[in-house]
Design an enzyme around this catalytic site. Structure first.
Site, PDB file in Angstrom:
ATOM      1  N   LYS A  53      -4.784   4.697  -1.487  1.00 15.04           N
ATOM      2  CA  LYS A  53      -5.540   3.693  -0.738  1.00 15.04           C
ATOM      3  C   LYS A  53      -6.583   4.398   0.130  1.00 15.04           C
ATOM      4  O   LYS A  53      -6.287   5.440   0.714  1.00 15.04           O
ATOM      5  CB  LYS A  53      -4.530   2.961   0.145  1.00 15.04           C
ATOM      6  CG  LYS A  53      -5.088   1.946   1.076  1.00 15.04           C
ATOM      7  CD  LYS A  53      -3.966   1.311   1.860  1.00 15.04           C
ATOM      8  CE  LYS A  53      -3.048   0.484   0.963  1.00 15.04           C
ATOM      9  NZ  LYS A  53      -1.950  -0.148   1.698  1.00 15.04           N
ATOM     10  N   LYS A  89      -1.728  -3.311  -6.545  1.00 14.41           N
ATOM     11  CA  LYS A  89      -1.805  -4.467  -5.656  1.00 14.41           C
ATOM     12  C   LYS A  89      -3.268  -4.799  -5.404  1.00 14.41           C
ATOM     13  O   LYS A  89      -4.111  -3.913  -5.263  1.00 14.41           O
ATOM     14  CB  LYS A  89      -1.044  -4.233  -4.360  1.00 14.41           C
ATOM     15  CG  LYS A  89      -1.303  -2.938  -3.698  1.00 14.41           C
ATOM     16  CD  LYS A  89      -0.214  -2.644  -2.679  1.00 14.41           C
ATOM     17  CE  LYS A  89      -0.367  -1.251  -2.148  1.00 14.41           C
ATOM     18  NZ  LYS A  89       0.742  -0.795  -1.351  1.00 14.41           N
TER      19      LYS A  89
HETATM   20  O1  LIG Z   1       0.818  -0.242   2.262  1.00 10.83           O
HETATM   21  C1  LIG Z   1       0.922   0.120   3.427  1.00 10.83           C
HETATM   22  C2  LIG Z   1      -0.232   0.263   4.326  1.00 10.83           C
HETATM   23  O2  LIG Z   1      -1.067   1.273   3.927  1.00 10.83           O
HETATM   24  C3  LIG Z   1       0.205   0.332   5.733  1.00 10.83           C
HETATM   25  O3  LIG Z   1      -0.778   0.890   6.548  1.00 10.83           O
HETATM   26  P1  LIG Z   1      -0.555   0.833   8.129  1.00 10.83           P
HETATM   27  O4  LIG Z   1       0.801   1.374   8.407  1.00 10.83           O
HETATM   28  O5  LIG Z   1      -1.653   1.697   8.674  1.00 10.83           O
HETATM   29  O6  LIG Z   1      -0.700  -0.601   8.499  1.00 10.83           O
END
Ligand SMILES: O=C[C@H](O)COP(=O)(O)O
EC number: 4.2.3.153
Length: 238
Positions: A27, A79
């Site tokens: 991501k 996703k």
């Molecule tokens: O899929 C999980 C996310 O990347 C969570 O990111 P975060 O902990 O910065 O909200």
């Protein structure tokens, strides 16, 4: 309970893999909650790690995803966010078309934004309905606007626990994310999601910084302890 860590590069994936996280999630945090990294990174990480750990891919928000042609067959799951889709009549069929083009065996994750009003994304009931219709294997609750608090600022532990029960009754795995921090772990342990998903908590500064090995190890240990404590409490009450 499994730990998913979102990473943005081959180097971060290698760090997470070497620390034996259960899921490496690709991501790009500068591109939003479910921003996609490049197909080159998908390919390199999925090929290198898929035999040792599961590799999931964030592909972005539905209105901007045009193709899934570059998704490697070695990926475990994908996703796609639904920001901006609340008033779009065709979002479910557009998502279905993309899911149908995935390589065989790549699983589908349904995404519900707990801050749906900020994301202009579909309601919980609509996403649950889609998850069943499109045969998703996992249901992720995350937040869209990372500057607007954590998941617990939008949904209570009780709501999330009830959601988990509904998902399990439908045979879906439940993944929980949304700026989770160590202070949230006792609530997380009570909810008992199948997957706890993080990035910001294990990075220097914030989620756009670099993953820190010590923060990751410490978060995992705190999660393990919170889980153990919760199980002991449950046993002592029974
Ligand atoms: O899929 C999980 C996310 O990347 C969570 O990111 P975060 O902990 O910065 O909200």
């Amino acid at each position: 309970m499994q730990l998913l860590v979102s990473v943005r590069s081959v180097a971060e994936a290698n760090l997470a893999g070497q620390l034996s996280v259960d899921l490496i999630d690709l991501k790009e945090p500068n591109s939003g909650s479910l921003g996609a990294t490049s197909p080159k990174v998908w390919q390199a990480v999925a090929c290198q790690w898929h035999q040792r750990t599961r590799v999931s891919l964030a592909l972005g928000e539905l209105p901007e995803v045009v193709s899934v042609a570059n998704v490697p067959a070695e990926a475990d799951s994908v996703k796609i966010g639904l920001a901006g889709c609340r008033r779009q009549p065709d979002w479910q069929s557009e998502l279905s078309t993309l899911f149908d083009q995935l390589p065989n065996g790549v699983q589908r994750v349904a995404v519900y934004y707990a801050d749906a009003h900020l994301a202009d994304s579909p309601s919980l009931e609509d996403v649950l309905d889609m998850a069943r219709q499109l045969e998703c294997q996992t249901f992720l609750v995350d937040t869209y606007d990372k500057s607007a608090g954590a998941v617990f600022d939008h949904m209570s532990p009780m709501q999330l626990k009830k959601l988990r029960d509904r998902l399990h009754a439908d045979g879906l795995h439940f993944a929980l994310a949304g700026s989770l921090r160590v202070k949230h772990l006792s609530s997380v342990a009570k909810i008992q999601p199948d997957i706890v998903a993080v990035r910001g908590a294990v990075c220097h500064r914030d989620r756009t910084g670099e993953i820190d090995a010590e923060l990751l190890q410490s978060f995992r240990e705190q999660l393990r302890l919170a889980w153990k404590l919760d199980r002991q409490e449950v046993l002592s009450r029974s």
